[in-house]
Design a protein around this motif. Sequence first.
Motif, PDB file in Angstrom:
ATOM      1  N   GLU A 107      11.265  -9.485  -6.411  1.00 12.73           N
ATOM      2  CA  GLU A 107      10.474 -10.355  -5.502  1.00 12.73           C
ATOM      3  C   GLU A 107      10.869 -10.183  -3.931  1.00 12.73           C
ATOM      4  OE1 GLU A 107       8.738 -14.773  -4.944  1.00 12.73           O
ATOM      5  OE2 GLU A 107      10.021 -14.438  -6.615  1.00 12.73           O
ATOM      6  N   GLU A 108      12.236 -10.020  -3.846  1.00 12.58           N
ATOM      7  CA  GLU A 108      12.545  -9.928  -2.123  1.00 12.58           C
ATOM      8  C   GLU A 108      12.103  -8.595  -1.633  1.00 12.58           C
ATOM      9  OE1 GLU A 108      16.655 -10.275   0.291  1.00 12.58           O
ATOM     10  OE2 GLU A 108      16.906 -10.301  -1.974  1.00 12.58           O
ATOM     11  N   SER A 109      12.234  -7.513  -2.466  1.00 16.54           N
ATOM     12  CA  SER A 109      11.885  -6.154  -1.972  1.00 16.54           C
ATOM     13  C   SER A 109      10.490  -6.010  -1.705  1.00 16.54           C
ATOM     14  CB  SER A 109      12.612  -5.057  -2.992  1.00 16.54           C
ATOM     15  OG  SER A 109      13.882  -4.956  -2.907  1.00 16.54           O
ATOM     16  N   ILE A 110       9.653  -6.521  -2.768  1.00 16.18           N
ATOM     17  CA  ILE A 110       8.395  -6.283  -2.663  1.00 16.18           C
ATOM     18  C   ILE A 110       7.815  -7.080  -1.404  1.00 16.18           C
ATOM     19  CG2 ILE A 110       6.052  -7.084  -3.749  1.00 16.18           C
ATOM     20  CD1 ILE A 110       7.432  -6.659  -6.585  1.00 16.18           C
ATOM     21  N   THR A 111       8.205  -8.391  -1.258  1.00  9.87           N
ATOM     22  CA  THR A 111       7.986  -9.263  -0.055  1.00  9.87           C
ATOM     23  C   THR A 111       8.462  -8.622   1.236  1.00  9.87           C
ATOM     24  OG1 THR A 111       8.537 -10.993  -1.341  1.00  9.87           O
ATOM     25  CG2 THR A 111       8.356 -11.296   1.051  1.00  9.87           C
ATOM     26  N   THR A 112       9.572  -7.685   1.152  1.00 11.22           N
ATOM     27  CA  THR A 112       9.779  -7.035   2.488  1.00 11.22           C
ATOM     28  C   THR A 112       9.034  -5.893   2.736  1.00 11.22           C
ATOM     29  OG1 THR A 112      12.373  -7.461   2.141  1.00 11.22           O
ATOM     30  CG2 THR A 112      11.760  -5.576   3.460  1.00 11.22           C
ATOM     31  N   MET A 113       8.425  -5.096   1.846  1.00 10.63           N
ATOM     32  CA  MET A 113       7.639  -4.056   1.654  1.00 10.63           C
ATOM     33  C   MET A 113       6.165  -4.309   2.218  1.00 10.63           C
ATOM     34  SD  MET A 113       8.378  -1.206  -1.394  1.00 10.63           S
ATOM     35  CE  MET A 113       8.578  -2.671  -2.857  1.00 10.63           C
ATOM     36  N   SER A 114       5.919  -5.747   1.757  1.00 10.89           N
ATOM     37  CA  SER A 114       4.387  -6.116   2.109  1.00 10.89           C
ATOM     38  C   SER A 114       4.258  -6.241   3.500  1.00 10.89           C
ATOM     39  CB  SER A 114       4.079  -7.404   1.205  1.00 10.89           C
ATOM     40  OG  SER A 114       4.973  -8.560   1.774  1.00 10.89           O
ATOM     41  N   ARG A 115       5.440  -6.588   4.287  1.00  8.93           N
ATOM     42  CA  ARG A 115       5.152  -6.915   5.688  1.00  8.93           C
ATOM     43  C   ARG A 115       5.022  -5.522   6.394  1.00  8.93           C
ATOM     44  NH1 ARG A 115      10.772  -9.468   5.042  1.00  8.93           N
ATOM     45  NH2 ARG A 115      10.354 -11.662   4.550  1.00  8.93           N
ATOM     46  N   ASN A 116       5.324  -4.572   5.943  1.00  4.88           N
ATOM     47  CA  ASN A 116       4.824  -3.245   6.524  1.00  4.88           C
ATOM     48  C   ASN A 116       3.864  -2.171   5.773  1.00  4.88           C
ATOM     49  OD1 ASN A 116       7.097  -3.710   8.587  1.00  4.88           O
ATOM     50  ND2 ASN A 116       8.640  -3.379   6.902  1.00  4.88           N
ATOM     51  N   MET A 117       3.275  -2.865   4.707  1.00  6.34           N
ATOM     52  CA  MET A 117       2.509  -1.808   3.885  1.00  6.34           C
ATOM     53  C   MET A 117       1.265  -2.476   3.440  1.00  6.34           C
ATOM     54  SD  MET A 117       3.697  -0.043   0.420  1.00  6.34           S
ATOM     55  CE  MET A 117       5.237   0.626   0.916  1.00  6.34           C
ATOM     56  N   ASP A 118       0.059  -2.031   3.517  1.00  3.24           N
ATOM     57  CA  ASP A 118      -1.219  -2.566   3.219  1.00  3.24           C
ATOM     58  C   ASP A 118      -1.126  -2.754   1.460  1.00  3.24           C
ATOM     59  OD1 ASP A 118      -4.091  -1.785   1.695  1.00  3.24           O
ATOM     60  OD2 ASP A 118      -4.200  -2.963   3.504  1.00  3.24           O
ATOM     61  N   PHE A 119      -1.612  -3.851   1.104  1.00  2.00           N
ATOM     62  CA  PHE A 119      -1.416  -4.329  -0.424  1.00  2.00           C
ATOM     63  C   PHE A 119      -1.927  -3.342  -1.285  1.00  2.00           C
ATOM     64  CE2 PHE A 119      -0.803  -8.671   1.113  1.00  2.00           C
ATOM     65  CZ  PHE A 119       0.052  -9.184   0.417  1.00  2.00           C
ATOM     66  N   SER A 120      -3.117  -2.507  -1.191  1.00  2.00           N
ATOM     67  CA  SER A 120      -3.762  -1.494  -1.709  1.00  2.00           C
ATOM     68  C   SER A 120      -2.434  -0.414  -1.951  1.00  2.00           C
ATOM     69  CB  SER A 120      -4.741  -0.847  -1.438  1.00  2.00           C
ATOM     70  OG  SER A 120      -4.668  -0.391   0.074  1.00  2.00           O
ATOM     71  N   GLN A 121      -1.782  -0.215  -0.805  1.00  2.00           N
ATOM     72  CA  GLN A 121      -0.856   0.799  -0.859  1.00  2.00           C
ATOM     73  C   GLN A 121       0.415   0.490  -1.619  1.00  2.00           C
ATOM     74  OE1 GLN A 121       0.254   2.422   2.973  1.00  2.00           O
ATOM     75  NE2 GLN A 121       2.001   3.523   2.352  1.00  2.00           N
ATOM     76  N   LEU A 122       0.838  -0.864  -1.555  1.00  2.00           N
ATOM     77  CA  LEU A 122       1.826  -1.530  -2.103  1.00  2.00           C
ATOM     78  C   LEU A 122       1.598  -1.629  -3.633  1.00  2.00           C
ATOM     79  CD1 LEU A 122       4.536  -3.133  -1.873  1.00  2.00           C
ATOM     80  CD2 LEU A 122       3.099  -5.119  -1.609  1.00  2.00           C
ATOM     81  N   LYS A 123       0.365  -1.881  -4.169  1.00  2.00           N
ATOM     82  CA  LYS A 123       0.120  -1.984  -5.588  1.00  2.00           C
ATOM     83  C   LYS A 123       0.274  -0.407  -6.140  1.00  2.00           C
ATOM     84  CE  LYS A 123      -2.950  -5.561  -5.222  1.00  2.00           C
ATOM     85  NZ  LYS A 123      -4.610  -6.025  -5.288  1.00  2.00           N
ATOM     86  N   LYS A 124      -0.016   0.427  -5.343  1.00  2.00           N
ATOM     87  CA  LYS A 124       0.280   2.028  -5.953  1.00  2.00           C
ATOM     88  C   LYS A 124       1.617   2.345  -5.835  1.00  2.00           C
ATOM     89  CE  LYS A 124      -4.198   4.011  -3.804  1.00  2.00           C
ATOM     90  NZ  LYS A 124      -4.920   4.777  -3.069  1.00  2.00           N
ATOM     91  N   GLN A 125       2.430   1.757  -4.835  1.00  2.00           N
ATOM     92  CA  GLN A 125       3.843   1.985  -4.884  1.00  2.00           C
ATOM     93  C   GLN A 125       4.512   1.489  -6.207  1.00  2.00           C
ATOM     94  OE1 GLN A 125       5.761   3.944  -2.718  1.00  2.00           O
ATOM     95  NE2 GLN A 125       7.333   3.389  -4.273  1.00  2.00           N
ATOM     96  N   ILE A 126       4.047   0.175  -6.474  1.00  2.00           N
ATOM     97  CA  ILE A 126       4.749  -0.634  -7.572  1.00  2.00           C
ATOM     98  C   ILE A 126       4.425   0.081  -8.736  1.00  2.00           C
ATOM     99  CG2 ILE A 126       4.557  -2.634  -8.836  1.00  2.00           C
ATOM    100  CD1 ILE A 126       6.017  -2.797  -6.023  1.00  2.00           C
ATOM    101  N   LYS A 127       3.086   0.746  -9.135  1.00  2.00           N
ATOM    102  CA  LYS A 127       2.722   1.189 -10.249  1.00  2.00           C
ATOM    103  C   LYS A 127       3.400   2.549 -10.350  1.00  2.00           C
ATOM    104  CE  LYS A 127      -1.419   2.889 -12.893  1.00  2.00           C
ATOM    105  NZ  LYS A 127      -0.694   4.366 -13.044  1.00  2.00           N
ATOM    106  N   ALA A 128       3.551   3.214  -9.333  1.00  2.00           N
ATOM    107  CA  ALA A 128       4.532   4.599  -9.324  1.00  2.00           C
ATOM    108  C   ALA A 128       5.806   4.288 -10.087  1.00  2.00           C
ATOM    109  CB  ALA A 128       4.379   5.161  -8.161  1.00  2.00           C
ATOM    110  N   ASP A 129       6.268   3.163  -9.297  1.00  2.00           N
ATOM    111  CA  ASP A 129       7.814   2.884  -9.573  1.00  2.00           C
ATOM    112  C   ASP A 129       7.825   2.500 -11.114  1.00  2.00           C
ATOM    113  OD1 ASP A 129       8.978   3.321  -7.118  1.00  2.00           O
ATOM    114  OD2 ASP A 129       8.904   1.220  -6.634  1.00  2.00           O
ATOM    115  N   ILE A 130       6.929   1.786 -11.789  1.00  2.00           N
ATOM    116  CA  ILE A 130       7.041   1.290 -12.940  1.00  2.00           C
ATOM    117  C   ILE A 130       6.629   2.452 -14.200  1.00  2.00           C
ATOM    118  CG2 ILE A 130       5.775  -0.367 -14.871  1.00  2.00           C
ATOM    119  CD1 ILE A 130       5.293  -2.189 -12.587  1.00  2.00           C
TER     120      ILE A 130
END
Length: 511
Positions: A107-130
């Motif tokens: 949660e901490e890392s995702i919160t940090t990434m959300s400050r510098n990344m659009d949510f649509s891009q963040l979702k793609k990044q999370i999916k790629a990681d999983i």
Amino acid sequence: MSNSSSGESFLQRIFGSLFNKKDPEAEKKKLLKQIAKSLSKTKWKFYKHSADQLLPAFPKLFYEIYKAVVGCQLSFNNQQNPNSYKMMVVDYALTEEQKRILEELTEESITTMSRNMDFSQLKKQIKADIDKLSADFDKEKIQKIDTLYTKLMKFKQFCTFDFYFMLKKFDSTMREGDFSKTPKFNPIDASYVSEDLKDFLTVAWALPLDSDWSDMMQMFKVMKGVEPMKPNQWNKIVTRLNQIRSEQVIEMIIQLTTKDPTYSVVIEEKHEQIVESYIDKIRTQAQLTIRKLESEQMNSKIDSLLTQIFNTTSIFSLKYYTEQASETFLKRGLPGFEYAKPLNYMRFFLIEFVKRDVRTYADLVLIRGKWTNPQLSQTMSDAFHAMMDLAEKISAFDQKHNEEGGDFGAKLKTLLPRIDRDKEAKGIIKTTIKDSNSMAKTYLVNTTKAMIVFAKSTKALIEDYKKPRGELVSNWKEIDRFAETPLNELAVDIYKKIYLFVNLMQNFLQK
């Protein structure tokens, strides 16, 4: 004489056929006698058949097992979260790359990434990681993990068996967990512990006794910093259990004391596949974090827009189609009033702003204005009247949800107490609320569309007003004389507020 012999032979055959039939009780006694004989030939002198007693040698063996596993009992019983063992087994098998990916999915890392990344891009990044995390679990690795987890659970089940409860029957003075003095075990009736023996076999024989236990011990050492017990202690227990199982000693004792020669222990084989559920949990946690951040961001944005539009975030306009009323249904597992919040804002905006400021501006430009293009004037007029008409419809819609006489409200009030015993009533409520939400959304969409049209027309008029000579309206100076507020200032304020309000509605309608 031959006839006499013949008759005798016939009678012998008749009586012979009667008495040679198998007697179930006799057969059972015969089998139990054979079982007692087999048991007596084993080296385990646990049971005295003539007295149907378990001898002190039996509890002595179990006391040694109890002393060895008592530490494990405390550790296992203190662990409240049953899923922690699944996590431990999978975590133990993770590669360094997988550990790195998991760090990015906190949660901490995702919160940090959300400050510098659009949510649509963040979702793609999370999916790629999983996807990468999942791909690194090949079939062989998954099988090893599942096997280790199954072994761990069977070990836990064995260690947490209530040895003390059974041992206390041999020495009533024995105290749980106290090994300061050696118990004085007495012979007891085997029937007194026959059910305990059956329970013991279901956990003991479920153990994969022929397995290598070093992987489980190593896992505890790595993940917990200490082994559950000394490996040589456990290996000694496993060896003894194997010997007892191979000779079916306990089974025979149960058969003799219950007088059931057919008894055999049934072991339920259970193999869980934990990797998939582990990844699902990581995925769900990541998705929940994103939703939470999105919600926080949206709420922050909504509060900011409300403050800019109304100078407050506390808006109360609707009386019946409200979030508070919605809670009544949500608590009963029913759908709620999905658009209560935006419709509340919409009605307030229409009543407090459109019917006042927008109406003033519309009266000036549409009634007193001399338009060069009547079609543009008509478009703006239609949009204004649509907003005014929808304001009335939304008020009437809210009234429909009044429990006292409202079409929807009265129906919902009548049906709600019956939903636990009447499926049809529950279905009608769901349909009614669905229809209600559909109407609310329609009002929101149509009013927002009318606002957009009116705002575009207003923007065009703002630009036209600035020109030396109006191209859309030719008599700006004449209209100015009738305006209490400078006309262009009023127009700019209207355009800005409608723009902000449309932005506010999009936060709800785009979900």
